[in-house]
Design a protein around this motif. Sequence first.
Motif, mmCIF file in Angstrom:
data_model
loop_
_atom_site.group_PDB
_atom_site.id
_atom_site.type_symbol
_atom_site.label_atom_id
_atom_site.label_comp_id
_atom_site.label_asym_id
_atom_site.label_seq_id
_atom_site.Cartn_x
_atom_site.Cartn_y
_atom_site.Cartn_z
ATOM 1 N N GLU A 122 -3.369 -1.596 -3.319
ATOM 2 C CA GLU A 122 -3.191 -1.243 -4.729
ATOM 3 C C GLU A 122 -2.886 0.245 -4.893
ATOM 4 O O GLU A 122 -1.917 0.631 -5.571
ATOM 5 N N ARG A 123 -3.685 1.088 -4.271
ATOM 6 C CA ARG A 123 -3.536 2.527 -4.463
ATOM 7 C C ARG A 123 -2.271 3.070 -3.802
ATOM 8 O O ARG A 123 -1.535 3.858 -4.417
ATOM 9 N N GLN A 124 -2.005 2.654 -2.579
ATOM 10 C CA GLN A 124 -0.866 3.228 -1.862
ATOM 11 C C GLN A 124 0.465 2.723 -2.410
ATOM 12 O O GLN A 124 1.465 3.435 -2.358
ATOM 13 N N THR A 125 0.483 1.525 -2.960
ATOM 14 C CA THR A 125 1.698 1.022 -3.597
ATOM 15 C C THR A 125 2.074 1.889 -4.784
ATOM 16 O O THR A 125 3.248 2.261 -4.968
ATOM 17 N N LEU A 126 1.089 2.247 -5.596
ATOM 18 C CA LEU A 126 1.349 3.109 -6.750
ATOM 19 C C LEU A 126 1.827 4.486 -6.303
ATOM 20 O O LEU A 126 2.737 5.067 -6.911
ATOM 21 N N LYS A 127 1.239 5.023 -5.257
ATOM 22 C CA LYS A 127 1.631 6.346 -4.770
ATOM 23 C C LYS A 127 3.031 6.335 -4.176
ATOM 24 O O LYS A 127 3.794 7.292 -4.333
ATOM 25 N N ALA A 128 3.366 5.243 -3.501
ATOM 26 C CA ALA A 128 4.715 5.110 -2.958
ATOM 27 C C ALA A 128 5.743 5.053 -4.091
ATOM 28 O O ALA A 128 6.816 5.677 -4.017
ATOM 29 N N LYS A 129 5.411 4.327 -5.164
ATOM 30 C CA LYS A 129 6.310 4.263 -6.318
ATOM 31 C C LYS A 129 6.475 5.630 -6.973
ATOM 32 O O LYS A 129 7.503 5.909 -7.591
ATOM 33 N N ALA A 130 5.450 6.485 -6.837
ATOM 34 C CA ALA A 130 5.499 7.828 -7.413
ATOM 35 C C ALA A 130 6.265 8.811 -6.527
ATOM 36 O O ALA A 130 6.408 9.975 -6.896
ATOM 37 N N GLY A 131 6.735 8.351 -5.373
ATOM 38 C CA GLY A 131 7.576 9.203 -4.548
ATOM 39 C C GLY A 131 7.051 9.543 -3.174
ATOM 40 O O GLY A 131 7.768 10.150 -2.364
ATOM 41 N N ALA A 132 5.796 9.188 -2.878
ATOM 42 C CA ALA A 132 5.245 9.501 -1.561
ATOM 43 C C ALA A 132 5.829 8.548 -0.520
ATOM 44 O O ALA A 132 5.873 7.346 -0.751
#
Length: 365
Positions: A99-109
């Motif tokens: 859940e957390r890393q998917t959101l961060k990846a979408k934010a550009g990470a």
Amino acid sequence: MTIVYDIAVVGGGIMGCAAALEMAAGGMRPIVLEQSDIGQGASGVNAGTLSLQIKRVKLMPYALKGHHAWARMGAAVGFKKTGGFTLAFTEREAELLTERQTLKAKAGAPIEFVSTKRLRNVEPNLAQKVVAASYCAEDGYANSSLTGQYFRGRLCDEAIEYQERCQILAIDRGASYQLTTSRGVIYAKRLLLAAGAWIKTAAALLDVHLPVDARINTVSVTERMPALISSVIGHATGLLTMKQKANGTVLVGGGWQGRGRPQEGRGQVMASSVMPNIALAQFAMPGLSKARILRSWTGFEANVPDFYPLAGALPGFDDAFVLGCVRGGYTIGPYIGQLMGDFILGREPELPLFDPGRDFDEDML
């Protein structure tokens, strides 16, 4: 003749120094005032982790820019890009990680999920109990103990005046700001409060209340060990960061809390925090159980109720500013300091700042 500086920067950490450098490049004459030594507050005592995987989603664009700033500093700050893995040991932790890393990846990470087979090929000394892992090739670390040396050198290179061991005793506002300090009186047309966990105390000298609290994060270091890991290691809960330096020592952190208040000086290490932190590190990397802990220490991390930065005009003032309370401030600090410098110079910052006068009751997440 009395010198009136264009701006007095209260706080000589990463953010204060970065802002001063940007303002000086724009033609202003700043002076930096630091109660200890340059870069020796939170900037110099944290674990030095530069992991995009542990940054908040909304702050990811700032973290990416900050990470690039550390890469440009390079060897002068001990920068190493090692890549980093974040681990989950249970199905619930795996759900949290996804859940957390998917959101961060979408934010550009540049975060990807990797198989446990790939993880073990890269890091064979990690526990076999890992059920899920994410990876970011950009993750790494710098040597926080070099922070002060680096920024002191930059200030000198740009002929920016600074005073260390300079306690702010009073701030009076007239035709200019008059700062009464332990080393004399300083006059400046503008004021930037970038004093980390001491921002609340500094703002109170102007009768401004900032809802600032402080976390007392603990870091531990082991004796020198044979090579165990080559990457930065984290845990899905955020309660572990771990890296092994070139000299063999392993740094262990994760936000476990000590005791104390900024006004009392350095915080105190609590065995009740260090022990579970080390236990989690040993669980993730069993070979660490053979290591002795040489030292544990604390550093203050300031925050406001919504855990987003204070970066903008000080409420009630048009010639005073505040910069601090940045979660992940070590990574983001060089960049948000630059943004603040641009803002004070009258330029449009590349990314939005964070209004210190916002309504925290409505903004809390």
